[in-house]
Design a protein around this motif. Structure first.
Motif, short mmCIF file in Angstrom:
data_model
loop_
_atom_site.label_atom_id
_atom_site.label_comp_id
_atom_site.label_asym_id
_atom_site.label_seq_id
_atom_site.Cartn_x
_atom_site.Cartn_y
_atom_site.Cartn_z
N ASP A 211 7.13 8.15 6.26
CA ASP A 211 6.32 9.12 6.99
C ASP A 211 6.83 9.25 8.42
O ASP A 211 7.75 8.56 8.84
N GLY A 225 -1.78 9.66 12.59
CA GLY A 225 -1.94 9.13 11.23
C GLY A 225 -0.75 9.47 10.36
O GLY A 225 -0.58 8.89 9.28
N TYR A 268 0.14 -0.97 -0.61
CA TYR A 268 1.02 -0.10 0.17
C TYR A 268 1.69 -1.00 1.20
O TYR A 268 1.06 -1.47 2.14
N ASN A 284 -1.31 -2.01 3.49
CA ASN A 284 -2.53 -1.23 3.40
C ASN A 284 -3.07 -1.38 1.99
O ASN A 284 -2.30 -1.63 1.05
N GLY A 288 -1.29 5.95 1.08
CA GLY A 288 -1.12 6.47 2.43
C GLY A 288 -1.54 7.93 2.51
O GLY A 288 -1.59 8.64 1.51
N ASP A 289 -1.82 8.35 3.71
CA ASP A 289 -2.11 9.76 3.99
C ASP A 289 -1.23 10.15 5.16
O ASP A 289 -1.44 9.64 6.25
N1 GLY Z 1 0.40 7.42 6.86
C1 GLY Z 1 0.02 6.12 7.22
C2 GLY Z 1 -1.16 5.58 6.54
O1 GLY Z 1 -1.73 6.17 5.64
O2 GLY Z 1 -1.57 4.48 6.88
#
Ligand code: GLY
Ligand code: AMP
Length: 424
Positions: A211, A225, A268, A284, A288-289
């Motif tokens: 990302d 984010g 993640y 995580n 992810g987002d």
């Molecule tokens: N794109 C980073 C997250 O979802 O933590």
């Protein structure tokens, strides 16, 4: 089977879109959802922080599986509460969700089970933390220990920057997340994300992604984010993926099982790929987002079948198939993001963008008002394209972005640059 998905961002639109395609899905509810999820299921106005309300809704609507999108409910123990009520849920329980909720939990796990990560120390008082920083020198990385929505990390290039970061953590800027500080060595290399799913016993690899956390082109500006992502990440070669499973993911799953707190759900792994291989930066406990917005379009097999195999402890039988195509997503954010943004500006021509071959537009921070789509958050849309190459996916995504009429929005114009520079 009826499914309840918790969350309301672009990740949840991508999950809802994949769940809706499964022949196993009966009714799909999303709480609270967004106008994108409303295209593929029924949004319900539930407060997902109210676990009793979620349990009651699940009972009343004969929900066979609850899928938890964001980290906050996981860390708050929603899966424990659902399982206690006899409702199946995809996501880790409260204790194993600490892999995301507490940096020191993950660091201790790495120590205990020999998982490669940066050397570190943890302090609950300012003076010894400052002394450690001075002794260790820069570059050095200072992190608030708890969940700080991605804002609690400073990669300090000088000792005085690191000292300031330590003082900020102890000033209370991060609330409870700043009760302790984790200070770790700087890792050199290229960052990538790696996703796996575990049933508590077996982990299966999903895919890699990268990302772009900075707000502006050239990886400049404030951290966000995520302003875009692509999958697969070329830096994660098959050899690196195999090492990530063997050296990082499998020992994590085995270690949490051995502790009596097995991990069920998505793992993640945020990685630094350096000269001596992959090291764990952070975990995580969820997708992810915007990484999910590039994983779901590449997933060929059935997401619901995969999640059910995880909650039922049958992952060793699961087959996960991926498209050979690359996916790339461009986030369109409201001007001012990641700072304060205005809500209520009108967005037009999303349908025209989706006419571009291989393109899906995921809603993140939108709302529907009298049939119009308006901006209602920081990250507003994620425009995802599939194509045989990352460069091809980038071209399609930006062709689609250009069709969206929203003067109050902005996006980066270089999502994917690192991968494209690598292969050309
Ligand atoms: N794109 C980073 C997250 O979802 O933590
Ligand atoms: P985290 O919230 O732990 O993922 O950290 C946020 C970002 O800080 C990461 O995505 C990296 O870019 C950077 N970072 C964190 N830890 C390190 C480290 N030990 N060495 C280099 N960069 C790091």
């Amino acid at each position: 089977m009826n499914i309840l998905l918790l969350g309301s961002g672009g990740r949840e639109h991508a999950l809802a879109w994949a769940i809706a395609r499964s022949p196993l899905t009966g009714r799909l509810f999303i709480a609270p959802g967004n106008p994108g999820t409303a295209q593929v299921g029924a949004n319900v106005a539930l407060d997902i922080a109210d676990h009793a309300a979620v349990v009651a809704f699940a009972r009343e609507n004969d929900i066979g599986l609850v899928v938890v999108g964001p980290e906050a409910p996981l860390v708050a123990g929603i899966v424990d509460d659902l399982l206690a009520a006899g409702i199946r849920a995809f996501g880790p329980r409260k204790i194993p969700a600490q892999i995301e909720g507490s940096k020191s939990f993950t660091k201790a796990l790495c120590d205990e089970f020999g998982i490669p990560t940066a050397a570190y120390a943890r302090f609950t008082e300012e003076a010894p933390a400052l002394a450690y920083v001075r002794a260790r020198g820069a570059p050095i990385v200072v992190k608030a220990d708890g969940l700080a929505a991605g804002k609690g990390v400073v990669v300090a290039e000088t000792v005085s920057e690191a000292e300031d970061a330590v003082r900020t953590v102890f000033s209370g800027a991060f609330g409870a997340a700043g009760a302790a500080v984790v200070i770790e060595d700087f890792l050199a290399g290229e960052e990538a994300s790696f996703f796996a799913v575990s049933d508590g016993d077996t982990a299966v690899p999903l895919a890699s992604a990268q990302d772009h956390k900075r707000a502006y082109d050239g990886d400049q500006g404030p951290n966000t984010g995520g302003m875009g992502a692509y999958s697969p990440a070329p830096v994660v070669t098959p050899e690196i993926a195999e090492r990530v499973m063997r050296e990082i993911v499998n020992p994590t799953v085995a270690g949490l099982k051995a502790r009596g707190t097995p991990y069920c759900g998505v793992l993640y792994a945020g990685l630094m790929i350096g000269a001596d291989g992959p090291k764990l930066i952070e975990y995580n406990a969820r997708f992810g987002d915007p990484e999910c917005q590039v994983l779901m379009p590449r997933l060929r097999s059935d997401l619901v079948a995969l999640m059910l195999a995880a909650v039922e402890g049958r992952l060793s039988e699961a087959a996960v198939e991926w498209s050979d195509d690359a996916a790339l997503t461009v986030v369109i954010a409201a001007r001012g993001y990641p700072g304060a943004v205005e809500k209520g500006s009108r967005i037009r021509n999303i349908e025209a963008a989706e006419e571009v071959e291989g393109v899906t537009v995921f809603h993140a921070g939108t709302r529907a008002v009298d049939g119009r789509i308006e901006a209602a958050g920081g990250r507003v849309l994620a425009v995802t394209a599939l194509a045989p190459t990352i460069a091809g996916a980038q071209a399609r995504a930006y062709e689609a972005v250009a069709k969206i009429d929203w003067p109050e929005g902005f996006c980066r114009s270089d999502i994917g640059w690192r991968a494209i520079a690598r292969v050309t």
